[in-house]
Design an enzyme around this catalytic site. Structure first.
Site, PDB file in Angstrom:
ATOM      1  N   LEU A   1     -23.045  27.285  19.074  1.00  0.00           N
ATOM      2  CA  LEU A   1     -22.199  28.447  19.343  1.00  0.00           C
ATOM      3  C   LEU A   1     -20.968  28.289  18.465  1.00  0.00           C
ATOM      4  O   LEU A   1     -20.415  27.184  18.366  1.00  0.00           O
ATOM      5  CB  LEU A   1     -21.791  28.510  20.818  1.00  0.00           C
ATOM      6  CG  LEU A   1     -22.861  28.953  21.818  1.00  0.00           C
ATOM      7  CD1 LEU A   1     -22.343  28.781  23.243  1.00  0.00           C
ATOM      8  CD2 LEU A   1     -23.270  30.404  21.578  1.00  0.00           C
ATOM      9  N   ASP A   2     -20.531  29.364  17.816  1.00  0.00           N
ATOM     10  CA  ASP A   2     -19.419  29.216  16.887  1.00  0.00           C
ATOM     11  C   ASP A   2     -18.088  29.041  17.621  1.00  0.00           C
ATOM     12  O   ASP A   2     -18.014  29.120  18.846  1.00  0.00           O
ATOM     13  CB  ASP A   2     -19.381  30.369  15.874  1.00  0.00           C
ATOM     14  CG  ASP A   2     -19.085  31.724  16.504  1.00  0.00           C
ATOM     15  OD1 ASP A   2     -18.356  31.761  17.510  1.00  0.00           O
ATOM     16  OD2 ASP A   2     -19.563  32.744  15.974  1.00  0.00           O
ATOM     17  N   LEU A   3     -17.054  28.815  16.852  1.00  0.00           N
ATOM     18  CA  LEU A   3     -15.739  28.452  17.390  1.00  0.00           C
ATOM     19  C   LEU A   3     -15.236  29.436  18.440  1.00  0.00           C
ATOM     20  O   LEU A   3     -14.723  29.037  19.492  1.00  0.00           O
ATOM     21  CB  LEU A   3     -14.733  28.364  16.232  1.00  0.00           C
ATOM     22  CG  LEU A   3     -13.291  28.006  16.593  1.00  0.00           C
ATOM     23  CD1 LEU A   3     -13.194  26.555  17.043  1.00  0.00           C
ATOM     24  CD2 LEU A   3     -12.372  28.258  15.400  1.00  0.00           C
TER      25      LEU A   3
END
EC number: 5.4.99.-
Length: 229
Positions: free
Chosen positions: A101-103
């Site tokens: 999952l991205d930032l």
């Protein structure tokens, strides 16, 4: 006998690809000798060290559901010194993530101590459903009325299974997006393409696993009978 990179991955040290890089970088020893070929075969009684730490090749496969908060990246080491998921986890053995999952995204992230199990989940042939709840600013009608399946953006094709409106007010809309194979920043790029600004993205389901009542940075272990390895 098994490949050295596979053994390292199965021990939950890192993914098989990262294990191959560690070997090529001279960070792995077998019986005290540096090995630089990822294709090296090893026995279960061989002593394997990764970056100076002895690992074991035999361990019980385990799986956890983790609520990843916003602001953490899904990697073990970040060259920009940003906070990582794995720095925040306490009470767990060495684990790797199944997917990412991205930032600025949050929600369900599966963790395991078994690299092969992670690979099984990540393969496109697994056809595991990912469900996301997305809050976006702007009018969602152009997106909802479009033929968003097999959508080409900047030469990349995206094929979400479904996108539906959950609720809407004067400024924001909540939508549910279902993917079977997620590409990098897929949801954000699709929404941006239709003039929508994503301001919250939560993954709520991955395959048979649901976030349920977990809160950010909490996790729970999955009963073995609920998955195969």
């Amino acid at each position: 006998m098994q490949r050295l990179a596979k053994l390292i991955s199965n021990a939950g040290i890192c993914s098989r690809r990262d294990a191959e890089k560690l070997i090529l970088d001279g960070q792995v020893k077998v019986n005290g000798i540096i090995v630089t070929s990822p294709a090296t075969n090893v026995d279960t009684d061989n002593q394997v060290e990764v970056s100076g730490s002895l690992i074991t090749s035999s361990q019980k496969s385990r799986l956890w559901i983790y609520y990843k908060p916003v602001g953490l990246i899904t990697t073990h080491k970040d060259p920009l010194s940003r906070k990582t998921v794995f720095e925040q986890l306490t009470g767990l053995p060495r684990v790797i993530s199944i997917g990412r999952l991205d930032l600025n995204s949050e929600g369900l992230l599966l963790l395991t101590n078994n690299g092969d199990l992670a690979r099984q989940f990540e393969l496109p042939s697994s056809k595991l459903k990912r469900v996301y709840h997305v809050r976006a600013y702007g009018n969602p009608d152009p997106l909802l009325k479009s033929n968003y399946k097999n959508l080409e953006i900047d030469g990349i094709f995206y094929n979400p299974q479904s996108i539906k409106l959950l609720r809407k007010n004067s400024t924001n809309s909540w939508l549910e997006v279902i993917l079977f194979e997620g590409k990098n920043r897929e949801i954000r790029r699709i929404f941006e393409h239709f003039g929508l600004k994503v301001n919250k993205l939560i993954r709520t389901e991955y395959g048979d696993f649901k976030l349920d009542n977990l809160k950010p940075n909490e996790y729970r272990e999955v009963t073995k009978k609920l998955y195969k390895c």
